[in-house]
Design a protein around this motif. Structure first.
Motif, PDB file in Angstrom:
ATOM      1  N   SER A  83       0.850  -1.181   0.000  1.00  0.00           N
ATOM      2  CA  SER A  83       0.000   0.000   0.000  1.00  0.00           C
ATOM      3  C   SER A  83       0.890   1.236   0.000  1.00  0.00           C
ATOM      4  N   GLU A  84       0.545   2.206  -0.822  1.00  0.00           N
ATOM      5  CA  GLU A  84       1.317   3.450  -0.883  1.00  0.00           C
ATOM      6  C   GLU A  84       0.543   4.568  -0.198  1.00  0.00           C
ATOM      7  N   PRO A  85       1.204   5.432   0.515  1.00  0.00           N
ATOM      8  CA  PRO A  85       2.661   5.619   0.599  1.00  0.00           C
ATOM      9  C   PRO A  85       3.337   4.804   1.700  1.00  0.00           C
ATOM     10  N   GLU A  86       2.568   3.983   2.440  1.00  0.00           N
ATOM     11  CA  GLU A  86       3.158   3.310   3.579  1.00  0.00           C
ATOM     12  C   GLU A  86       2.481   1.959   3.788  1.00  0.00           C
TER      13      GLU A  86
ATOM     14  N   THR B  66       8.140   2.668   3.538  1.00  0.00           N
ATOM     15  CA  THR B  66       7.746   3.790   2.687  1.00  0.00           C
ATOM     16  C   THR B  66       7.773   3.304   1.247  1.00  0.00           C
ATOM     17  N   CYS B  67       6.639   3.386   0.553  1.00  0.00           N
ATOM     18  CA  CYS B  67       6.495   2.766  -0.761  1.00  0.00           C
ATOM     19  C   CYS B  67       6.045   3.789  -1.808  1.00  0.00           C
ATOM     20  N   ARG B  68       6.592   3.634  -3.012  1.00  0.00           N
ATOM     21  CA  ARG B  68       6.192   4.504  -4.127  1.00  0.00           C
ATOM     22  C   ARG B  68       6.446   3.795  -5.442  1.00  0.00           C
ATOM     23  N   ASP B  69       5.449   3.830  -6.332  1.00  0.00           N
ATOM     24  CA  ASP B  69       5.552   3.243  -7.674  1.00  0.00           C
ATOM     25  C   ASP B  69       5.967   1.773  -7.624  1.00  0.00           C
TER      26      ASP B  69
ATOM     27  N   CYS C 101       9.757  -0.426  -2.653  1.00  0.00           N
ATOM     28  CA  CYS C 101       9.919  -0.211  -1.213  1.00  0.00           C
ATOM     29  C   CYS C 101      11.136   0.696  -1.025  1.00  0.00           C
ATOM     30  N   GLU C 102      10.899   1.977  -0.758  1.00  0.00           N
ATOM     31  CA  GLU C 102      11.988   2.951  -0.751  1.00  0.00           C
ATOM     32  C   GLU C 102      12.842   2.885   0.511  1.00  0.00           C
TER      33      GLU C 102
END
Length: 350
Positions: free
Chosen positions: A113-116, A133-136, A139-140
């Motif tokens: 799930s984004e953003p977290e 922390t997730c984007r596109d 997992c950043e």
């Protein structure tokens, strides 16, 4: 092909430290909870055989760990895992928790799930909350709320022929550490001194375990000093670490459980207060953000709740297999690559 066993491994590293994640073909590990599963892996011949299959040559290498992904036992957990390394199975690891979280999310085993995304990880040391922390679809970074960490003994002393008296702290951060200021052995935490740091760490670990007994007061399966972590302070105030790992390598990451143990020491000495954080750098310069989120206790002794923030990256996917007719199926290790500690501890071959 005459394969007796096949396992799928997702290749992941956290700030340079490899933590492969076994996502397929993992056999059933006996035990009512993860601590009992850890004890089985470290005591039963079949557990040792599985570990050697994954971490020793010709399938394994000295660098990195293999994380066994297991069905969780705790009702709040999304996944469970145990860390396999050449010496034994280990209860907890910050870098490996980040690798496992990254693997679960980027493989789709747990929906991102984004953003977290929050993933609850069950380890033999307890629950670790991983907030990614997730984007596109990536997992950043991952922030871990680690298990309660505590000091076992401050300013312990050991006398060794090469250095004389060495002062160190014994502390728990998911596993037990001997924490040593690196200046005492006349070295610096930098890549060019990695071999000398490892050699010193192996001597110290063996000597400390000979003279000091440490057992977790609530989890008997966690005992003994797993690693020696050398520490220093960079000019900007960041903690510089080098965790030395049997039988002869250094952790490429700043080390999550080691920094958790060191955080307990810093708090006991009044150097870190709840709500404060600092940077920790590894021998290769990669970084964790280390924070003190709260105060707790373990079996009546003061403890801290550490947070560790770092990054994990996937870089491959592969299978390992066991040919039942392979004369080297049990695995092997040699001192030319694995270090002199292998021979000193009588573990030249599996």
């Amino acid at each position: 092909m005459r394969w007796k066993r096949v396992m799928q491994l997702l290749d992941v590293h956290c700030e340079g430290e490899i933590g492969k994640v076994a996502i397929g073909g993992v056999p059933k590990i006996p035990g009512a909870n993860v601590a009992e599963q850890l004890a089985w892996l470290n005591s039963d011949p079949k557990g040792k055989e599985l570990r050697h299959f994954l971490v020793l040559e010709p399938r394994g290498a000295p660098i990195g760990s293999v994380n066994l992904l297991l069905p969780p036992k705790h009702p709040q957990a999304d996944a469970a895992f145990i860390i396999l390394q050449p010496d034994q199975a280990h209860a907890s690891s910050g870098s490996n928790s980040i690798c496992v979280t990254t693997a679960l999310l980027e493989s789709g085993m747990i929906e991102m799930s984004e953003p977290e995304t929050v993933v609850m990880l069950e380890t033999a040391a307890g629950l670790v909350r991983a907030t990614a922390t997730c984007r596109d679809g990536h997992c950043e970074s991952v922030s871990l709320t680690m298990v309660p960490s505590f000091v076992h003994r401050l300013d312990a002393v050991i006398d060794l022929p090469k250095w004389g008296e060495i002062r160190f702290d014994l502390a728990y951060g998911g596993i037990f550490y001997a924490l040593v200021d690196v200046s005492q052995i006349g070295l610096r935490i930098e890549p060019g001194q990695a071999r000398r740091l490892v050699e010193a760490g192996m001597v110290l670990r063996q000597a400390v375990n000979r003279q000091f007994e440490v057992v977790h007061p609530e989890i008997p399966a966690i005992s003994g000093v797993a690693y020696v972590m050398f520490r220093d302070v960079d000019p900007d105030g960041a903690v510089r670490t080098c965790t030395t790992m049997w039988p002869g390598r250094v952790d490429r990451s700043p080390c999550g459980t080691g920094n958790s143990a060191n955080l307990a020491v810093l708090h006991a000495r009044g150097k870190v207060r709840p709500g404060e954080s600092f940077l920790s750098r590894s021998i290769i310069g990669s970084q964790f953000e280390v924070g003190l989120s709260g105060i707790s206790e373990v079996a009546g002794r003061p403890a801290v709740i550490p947070t560790i923030r770092g990054r994990g990256f996937t870089f491959g996917l592969h299978q390992v297999a066991l040919d039942a007719f392979d004369p080297l199926h049990a695995g092997f290790a040699l001192t030319d690559v694995w270090g002199e500690a292998l021979a000193e501890l009588g573990e030249q071959q599996a």
